[in-house]
Design a protein around this motif. Sequence first.
Motif, PDB file in Angstrom:
ATOM      1  N   GLY A 208       0.812  -1.210   0.000  1.00  0.00           N
ATOM      2  CA  GLY A 208       0.000   0.000   0.000  1.00  0.00           C
ATOM      3  C   GLY A 208       0.845   1.260   0.000  1.00  0.00           C
ATOM      4  N   TYR A 209       1.971   1.209   0.698  1.00  0.00           N
ATOM      5  CA  TYR A 209       2.894   2.350   0.729  1.00  0.00           C
ATOM      6  C   TYR A 209       3.430   2.651  -0.669  1.00  0.00           C
ATOM      7  CZ  TYR A 209       7.564   4.456   1.085  1.00  0.00           C
ATOM      8  OH  TYR A 209       8.688   5.215   0.882  1.00  0.00           O
ATOM      9  N   TRP A 210       3.869   1.624  -1.393  1.00  0.00           N
ATOM     10  CA  TRP A 210       4.427   1.837  -2.728  1.00  0.00           C
ATOM     11  C   TRP A 210       3.349   2.299  -3.711  1.00  0.00           C
ATOM     12  CZ3 TRP A 210       9.274   2.606  -2.869  1.00  0.00           C
ATOM     13  CH2 TRP A 210      10.157   1.876  -2.058  1.00  0.00           C
ATOM     14  N   THR A 211       2.130   1.768  -3.580  1.00  0.00           N
ATOM     15  CA  THR A 211       1.042   2.214  -4.444  1.00  0.00           C
ATOM     16  C   THR A 211       0.730   3.685  -4.214  1.00  0.00           C
ATOM     17  OG1 THR A 211       0.057   0.005  -4.513  1.00  0.00           O
ATOM     18  CG2 THR A 211      -1.375   1.847  -5.068  1.00  0.00           C
ATOM     19  N   GLY A 212       0.641   4.065  -2.949  1.00  0.00           N
ATOM     20  CA  GLY A 212       0.379   5.462  -2.632  1.00  0.00           C
ATOM     21  C   GLY A 212       1.473   6.390  -3.122  1.00  0.00           C
TER      22      GLY A 212
ATOM     23  N   LYS B 207      -1.814  10.215 -12.931  1.00  0.00           N
ATOM     24  CA  LYS B 207      -2.468   9.524 -14.030  1.00  0.00           C
ATOM     25  C   LYS B 207      -1.655   8.308 -14.441  1.00  0.00           C
ATOM     26  CE  LYS B 207      -4.510  10.325 -18.582  1.00  0.00           C
ATOM     27  NZ  LYS B 207      -4.742  11.324 -19.670  1.00  0.00           N
ATOM     28  N   VAL B 208      -2.296   7.162 -14.408  1.00  0.00           N
ATOM     29  CA  VAL B 208      -1.649   5.911 -14.792  1.00  0.00           C
ATOM     30  C   VAL B 208      -1.787   5.732 -16.304  1.00  0.00           C
ATOM     31  CG1 VAL B 208      -1.638   3.409 -14.511  1.00  0.00           C
ATOM     32  CG2 VAL B 208      -2.133   4.897 -12.552  1.00  0.00           C
ATOM     33  N   PRO B 209      -0.715   5.458 -17.025  1.00  0.00           N
ATOM     34  CA  PRO B 209      -0.800   5.282 -18.481  1.00  0.00           C
ATOM     35  C   PRO B 209      -1.779   4.169 -18.854  1.00  0.00           C
ATOM     36  CG  PRO B 209       1.487   5.467 -17.785  1.00  0.00           C
ATOM     37  CD  PRO B 209       0.673   5.353 -16.538  1.00  0.00           C
TER      38      PRO B 209
ATOM     39  N   ILE C 271       2.843  -2.237 -13.924  1.00  0.00           N
ATOM     40  CA  ILE C 271       3.290  -3.101 -12.831  1.00  0.00           C
ATOM     41  C   ILE C 271       4.542  -2.507 -12.206  1.00  0.00           C
ATOM     42  CG2 ILE C 271       4.144  -5.393 -12.205  1.00  0.00           C
ATOM     43  CD1 ILE C 271       2.622  -6.535 -14.542  1.00  0.00           C
ATOM     44  N   GLN C 272       4.579  -2.460 -10.886  1.00  0.00           N
ATOM     45  CA  GLN C 272       5.812  -2.140 -10.185  1.00  0.00           C
ATOM     46  C   GLN C 272       6.103  -3.264  -9.187  1.00  0.00           C
ATOM     47  OE1 GLN C 272       6.064   1.116  -7.444  1.00  0.00           O
ATOM     48  NE2 GLN C 272       3.908   1.060  -6.874  1.00  0.00           N
ATOM     49  N   VAL C 273       7.334  -3.683  -9.175  1.00  0.00           N
ATOM     50  CA  VAL C 273       7.773  -4.777  -8.305  1.00  0.00           C
ATOM     51  C   VAL C 273       8.803  -4.225  -7.332  1.00  0.00           C
ATOM     52  CG1 VAL C 273       8.823  -7.059  -8.183  1.00  0.00           C
ATOM     53  CG2 VAL C 273       7.366  -6.458 -10.135  1.00  0.00           C
ATOM     54  N   ARG C 274       8.565  -4.452  -6.061  1.00  0.00           N
ATOM     55  CA  ARG C 274       9.466  -3.940  -5.024  1.00  0.00           C
ATOM     56  C   ARG C 274       9.839  -5.068  -4.069  1.00  0.00           C
ATOM     57  NH1 ARG C 274      11.268   1.421  -5.937  1.00  0.00           N
ATOM     58  NH2 ARG C 274       9.562   2.537  -7.006  1.00  0.00           N
ATOM     59  N   ASP C 275      11.081  -5.052  -3.634  1.00  0.00           N
ATOM     60  CA  ASP C 275      11.492  -5.980  -2.584  1.00  0.00           C
ATOM     61  C   ASP C 275      10.936  -5.519  -1.246  1.00  0.00           C
ATOM     62  OD1 ASP C 275      12.982  -7.538  -4.343  1.00  0.00           O
ATOM     63  OD2 ASP C 275      14.792  -6.320  -4.065  1.00  0.00           O
ATOM     64  N   ALA C 276      10.715  -6.458  -0.351  1.00  0.00           N
ATOM     65  CA  ALA C 276      10.317  -6.097   1.012  1.00  0.00           C
ATOM     66  C   ALA C 276      11.421  -5.268   1.652  1.00  0.00           C
ATOM     67  CB  ALA C 276      10.046  -7.347   1.832  1.00  0.00           C
TER      68      ALA C 276
ATOM     69  N   GLU D 107      -0.915  -5.904  -4.563  1.00  0.00           N
ATOM     70  CA  GLU D 107      -2.002  -4.918  -4.483  1.00  0.00           C
ATOM     71  C   GLU D 107      -2.430  -4.566  -5.897  1.00  0.00           C
ATOM     72  OE1 GLU D 107      -2.250  -2.038  -1.395  1.00  0.00           O
ATOM     73  OE2 GLU D 107      -2.531  -0.403  -2.813  1.00  0.00           O
ATOM     74  N   LEU D 108      -3.712  -4.750  -6.181  1.00  0.00           N
ATOM     75  CA  LEU D 108      -4.256  -4.507  -7.511  1.00  0.00           C
ATOM     76  C   LEU D 108      -5.155  -3.277  -7.449  1.00  0.00           C
ATOM     77  CD1 LEU D 108      -4.464  -5.640 -10.400  1.00  0.00           C
ATOM     78  CD2 LEU D 108      -6.453  -6.959  -9.633  1.00  0.00           C
ATOM     79  N   SER D 109      -4.872  -2.284  -8.271  1.00  0.00           N
ATOM     80  CA  SER D 109      -5.629  -1.025  -8.265  1.00  0.00           C
ATOM     81  C   SER D 109      -6.305  -0.816  -9.609  1.00  0.00           C
ATOM     82  CB  SER D 109      -4.701   0.163  -7.973  1.00  0.00           C
ATOM     83  OG  SER D 109      -4.079   0.023  -6.713  1.00  0.00           O
ATOM     84  N   PHE D 110      -7.569  -0.355  -9.559  1.00  0.00           N
ATOM     85  CA  PHE D 110      -8.319  -0.016 -10.770  1.00  0.00           C
ATOM     86  C   PHE D 110      -8.586   1.485 -10.770  1.00  0.00           C
ATOM     87  CE2 PHE D 110      -9.331  -4.407  -9.834  1.00  0.00           C
ATOM     88  CZ  PHE D 110      -9.269  -5.036 -11.080  1.00  0.00           C
ATOM     89  N   PHE D 111      -8.304   2.144 -11.879  1.00  0.00           N
ATOM     90  CA  PHE D 111      -8.566   3.570 -12.014  1.00  0.00           C
ATOM     91  C   PHE D 111      -9.695   3.752 -13.023  1.00  0.00           C
ATOM     92  CE2 PHE D 111      -4.419   3.330 -10.223  1.00  0.00           C
ATOM     93  CZ  PHE D 111      -4.310   4.448  -9.409  1.00  0.00           C
ATOM     94  N   LEU D 112     -10.772   4.401 -12.569  1.00  0.00           N
ATOM     95  CA  LEU D 112     -11.972   4.523 -13.394  1.00  0.00           C
ATOM     96  C   LEU D 112     -12.282   5.963 -13.753  1.00  0.00           C
ATOM     97  CD1 LEU D 112     -14.239   1.975 -11.497  1.00  0.00           C
ATOM     98  CD2 LEU D 112     -12.754   1.565 -13.456  1.00  0.00           C
ATOM     99  N   GLY D 113     -11.274   6.788 -13.880  1.00  0.00           N
ATOM    100  CA  GLY D 113     -11.509   8.180 -14.238  1.00  0.00           C
ATOM    101  C   GLY D 113     -11.708   9.048 -13.013  1.00  0.00           C
ATOM    102  N   THR D 114     -12.257  10.233 -13.214  1.00  0.00           N
ATOM    103  CA  THR D 114     -12.372  11.210 -12.148  1.00  0.00           C
ATOM    104  C   THR D 114     -13.468  10.834 -11.156  1.00  0.00           C
ATOM    105  OG1 THR D 114     -12.759  13.535 -11.615  1.00  0.00           O
ATOM    106  CG2 THR D 114     -13.970  12.647 -13.482  1.00  0.00           C
TER     107      THR D 114
END
Length: 224
Positions: free
Chosen positions: A85-89, A170-172, A181-186, A197-204
């Motif tokens: 969640g930290y990396w997504t934010g 804005k996600v491409p 996709i972003q991959v991060r080590d612990a 963590e899977l995120s969906f962006f549906l516009g404004t």
Amino acid sequence: DGLTEPLLYDAQIAGLVFQLNSSARGIRLFFGGYDDRLVDFARAVMGALVAFDPSVDAARFSAQCDVLGRELESFTSQQPFQQAGYWTGLATARPDFSLQQLKEALANVKIADIGAFANRLWKKEPLYGLALCQGNLREREADDLIAAIENTLRFSPLPESDWPLPSVGKVPVRSSGPGCIQVRDALDPAEENSAVELSFFLGTARRADGEAGLKLQAVAQVLS
């Protein structure tokens, strides 16, 4: 912390609560408790808040810096889903700051900096406020509570179009494939578990587009 001993501890025993925190929208002041003394409590807190000078207690400042430093360091031992969640934010929220940025700021901050910032914030900067009163409050009591705060901070009106709102990067958009996709080590090399963590962006979903916001909440509810 500086107001706990002289004011907030006794108030809490009497059923009154004050909290101060910050977010992307600004500073949030929270008052709660028994309504018959809430206005007097708000006046006392606001007076103490504006008059408080952090530079008079270097030991307390040092102790709080140490606490904050340990909190930042302890994040490396958080569960993988929390780190995801930290990396997504960090990748999407605006504004947001990395752990490294916060650590560097903490390492360089001086007690004089905090005092100067507090003085500028409460006494020199133009302030704009939004109040929410709810619970067992009569209209007159709500007005008195707002006045107790406004008489100290002297808010100015701000058009709704200028209200600060947190934004999302804005996600491409991709027509095919897995998306972005972003991959991060612990953060803890000894951590054996993983998280996705899977995120969906549906516009404004801003205030001007309330229908989109409701649809977004409905989709989130169905998926969860």
